[in-house]
Design an enzyme around this catalytic site. Structure first.
Site, short mmCIF file in Angstrom:
data_model
loop_
_atom_site.label_atom_id
_atom_site.label_comp_id
_atom_site.label_asym_id
_atom_site.label_seq_id
_atom_site.Cartn_x
_atom_site.Cartn_y
_atom_site.Cartn_z
N GLU A 205 -2.96 -8.99 2.20
CA GLU A 205 -2.66 -9.72 3.90
C GLU A 205 -5.14 -9.85 4.00
OE1 GLU A 205 -2.16 -5.47 5.35
OE2 GLU A 205 -1.77 -7.23 3.80
N CYS B 284 0.67 -1.17 0.03
CA CYS B 284 0.28 -0.20 -0.20
C CYS B 284 0.87 1.13 0.45
CB CYS B 284 -1.46 -0.06 0.82
SG CYS B 284 -2.34 0.94 1.03
N HIS C 217 -3.53 -4.65 -0.02
CA HIS C 217 -3.20 -5.24 1.07
C HIS C 217 -3.53 -6.87 1.04
CE1 HIS C 217 -3.08 -1.81 3.48
NE2 HIS C 217 -4.24 -0.99 2.71
#
Length: 207
Positions: A187, A79, A185
């Site tokens: 994750e 990001c 992102h």
């Protein structure tokens, strides 16, 4: 071992939890003496480019990050962390970045050809694979989760590994040499994001 670089503006919890789920050894630190023990690095980031660069510079982490890249250790920016990898940003005034990849961070336009765009770009968007890379091994499509108001403007097409269409071509995955980045992102991006993180671990481990 992976080191998550902690400079006070990162999504440390979610990245750490993702590594834990993959049973990956990792550390979180801002101390150079601790960080230098790692084999690969993750530079997370949430917030403003200018603030992030000021903190990194004051902490001496700007030179440290440039040093580990020069030593051919892998680095993954996430990001804002990805945006910091580039030459400069126009957010809150022109600010120099880490200059590890060529390009400039610019604002997502409010309108494209008369059509309004919601800024920030927030939510799920599908990836268009542009160039092959070990980071994208086994991935030919999929959706990722984005939250950002600025994007990378670069003329270096070989740096673009994947893009997302949001009125403009948003560089979603970038990479050159041992430096990689995702605007989204990973994750928080379900199976696609997990696959990218697994591929990054393989890169770090030299597989």
């Amino acid at each position: 071992m992976i080191a998550i670089i902690d400079y006070g503006m990162g999504n440390l919890y979610s990245v750490s939890k993702a590594l834990e789920r993959m049973n990956v050894d990792y550390i979180v630190s801002h101390e150079e003496a601790v960080l230098e023990k790692a084999d690969g690095y993750i530079l997370p980031g949430v917030g403003a480019f200018k603030d992030a660069m000021a903190i990194l510079t004051e902490a001496g982490l700007t030179s440290f990050i440039q040093k580990i890249v020069a030593e051919d250790k892998p680095l993954l920016g996430i990001c804002l962390g990805m945006q910091l990898l580039f030459d400069e940003s126009e957010e809150n005034g022109l600010t120099k970045g880490l200059s590890l990849l060529p390009g400039k961070v610019v604002k997502i336009p409010d309108t494209i050809e008369g059509n309004s765009l919601k800024v920030p770009h927030m939510g799920w968007n599908d990836l268009n694979i542009r160039n092959q890379s070990p980071l994208l091994q086994g991935i030919d499509s999929g959706y990722a989760y984005f939250v950002h108001s600025y994007y990378i403007d670069t003329e270096q097409g070989d740096t673009l590994l994947a893009t997302a269409d949001y009125g403009v071509d948003v560089p979603a995955v970038v990479g050159k040499g041992n430096v990689y980045g995702t605007q989204f992102h990973p994750e928080k991006s379900s199976e696609l994001g997990l696959a990218i993180l697994k591929n990054y671990i393989k890169i770090v481990e030299g597989e």
